[in-house]
Design a protein around this motif. Structure first.
Motif, mmCIF file in Angstrom:
data_model
loop_
_atom_site.group_PDB
_atom_site.id
_atom_site.type_symbol
_atom_site.label_atom_id
_atom_site.label_comp_id
_atom_site.label_asym_id
_atom_site.label_seq_id
_atom_site.Cartn_x
_atom_site.Cartn_y
_atom_site.Cartn_z
ATOM 1 N N LYS A 61 9.046 60.617 27.353
ATOM 2 C CA LYS A 61 10.155 60.695 28.249
ATOM 3 C C LYS A 61 9.581 59.385 29.075
ATOM 4 O O LYS A 61 9.286 58.658 28.716
ATOM 5 C CB LYS A 61 10.643 61.932 28.911
ATOM 6 C CG LYS A 61 11.033 62.796 27.968
ATOM 7 C CD LYS A 61 11.957 64.057 28.592
ATOM 8 C CE LYS A 61 12.470 64.935 27.476
ATOM 9 N NZ LYS A 61 12.975 66.251 28.142
ATOM 10 N N GLN A 62 10.199 59.724 30.409
ATOM 11 C CA GLN A 62 9.825 58.600 31.301
ATOM 12 C C GLN A 62 8.353 58.410 31.929
ATOM 13 O O GLN A 62 7.691 59.485 32.091
ATOM 14 C CB GLN A 62 10.659 58.985 32.505
ATOM 15 C CG GLN A 62 10.478 57.856 33.862
ATOM 16 C CD GLN A 62 11.103 56.638 33.471
ATOM 17 O OE1 GLN A 62 12.322 56.539 32.686
ATOM 18 N NE2 GLN A 62 10.586 55.645 34.117
ATOM 19 N N PHE A 100 -3.698 53.047 32.409
ATOM 20 C CA PHE A 100 -2.384 52.340 31.573
ATOM 21 C C PHE A 100 -1.343 53.424 31.421
ATOM 22 O O PHE A 100 -1.798 54.548 31.240
ATOM 23 C CB PHE A 100 -2.975 51.720 30.285
ATOM 24 C CG PHE A 100 -3.899 50.566 30.554
ATOM 25 C CD1 PHE A 100 -3.567 49.431 30.665
ATOM 26 C CD2 PHE A 100 -5.362 51.121 30.361
ATOM 27 C CE1 PHE A 100 -4.590 48.478 30.838
ATOM 28 C CE2 PHE A 100 -6.491 50.088 30.521
ATOM 29 C CZ PHE A 100 -5.908 48.780 30.667
ATOM 30 N N SER A 101 -0.189 53.142 31.696
ATOM 31 C CA SER A 101 0.901 54.070 31.304
ATOM 32 C C SER A 101 1.904 53.512 30.751
ATOM 33 O O SER A 101 2.523 52.406 30.982
ATOM 34 C CB SER A 101 1.274 54.710 32.711
ATOM 35 O OG SER A 101 2.459 55.515 32.571
ATOM 36 N N SER A 102 2.448 54.213 29.677
ATOM 37 C CA SER A 102 3.756 53.571 28.837
ATOM 38 C C SER A 102 4.408 54.813 28.130
ATOM 39 O O SER A 102 3.827 55.816 28.018
ATOM 40 C CB SER A 102 3.108 52.439 27.786
ATOM 41 O OG SER A 102 2.182 53.070 26.941
ATOM 42 N N LYS A 103 5.660 54.068 27.446
ATOM 43 C CA LYS A 103 6.280 54.993 26.783
ATOM 44 C C LYS A 103 5.772 55.196 25.093
ATOM 45 O O LYS A 103 5.213 54.375 24.906
ATOM 46 C CB LYS A 103 7.702 54.718 26.794
ATOM 47 C CG LYS A 103 8.594 55.400 26.221
ATOM 48 C CD LYS A 103 10.161 55.092 26.472
ATOM 49 C CE LYS A 103 11.176 56.114 26.074
ATOM 50 N NZ LYS A 103 11.600 57.061 26.647
ATOM 51 N N ASP A 107 3.285 62.861 24.902
ATOM 52 C CA ASP A 107 2.573 62.943 26.082
ATOM 53 C C ASP A 107 1.143 63.159 25.803
ATOM 54 O O ASP A 107 0.620 64.146 25.332
ATOM 55 C CB ASP A 107 3.017 64.198 26.866
ATOM 56 C CG ASP A 107 4.267 64.055 27.524
ATOM 57 O OD1 ASP A 107 5.002 62.904 27.312
ATOM 58 O OD2 ASP A 107 5.047 64.873 28.077
ATOM 59 N N SER A 108 0.385 62.045 25.781
ATOM 60 C CA SER A 108 -1.073 61.951 25.317
ATOM 61 C C SER A 108 -1.822 61.153 26.241
ATOM 62 O O SER A 108 -1.114 60.482 27.006
ATOM 63 C CB SER A 108 -1.098 61.692 24.046
ATOM 64 O OG SER A 108 -0.779 60.290 23.467
#
Length: 114
Positions: A61-62, A100-103, A107-108
């Protein structure tokens, strides 16, 4: 070395500022340390230190802001030490951490130890 695992729980660093109970934090650390169990036989050679850790988070999700992933990074880093994958998190063992964070599809997190 690359490790990939599903996040046992999506936890924002904002939760700490909200004042979560110490017992809840303890349970969260156990969840994250257990998530690393399949990788416990992997080890970093002592000649490779200091290593750089790259945490690549994907969220179904977000996505969280990178800075809001720091609590999960700390739980995972401590788990890497607990399972003997890395020796310690002192500066002579871990030179840098990148987040790093992305869609993504799930959730991993991928942990690259370079």
């Amino acid at each position: 070395m690359k490790l990939k695992l599903l996040l046992p729980e999506k936890i924002s660093t904002n939760a700490i500022y909200a004042g979560i109970h110490w017992n809840t934090r303890h349970k969260q650390s156990l969840l994250y340390h257990r998530a690393l169990l399949p990788h416990r036989t992997k080890r970093i050679d002592k000649e490779a230190y200091p290593v750089d850790l790259h945490f690549i988070f994907t969220f179904k999700k977000q996505p969280l802001d990178c800075s809001n992933c720091t609590y999960m990074v700390k739980l995972l880093e401590d788990g890497l030490i607990e399972h003997g994958i890395i020796k310690d998190d002192k500066p002579n063992y871990v030179g840098s951490i990148t987040i790093f964070s992305s869609k993504g599809a799930e959730d991993s997190v991928e942990i690259h130890i370079i």
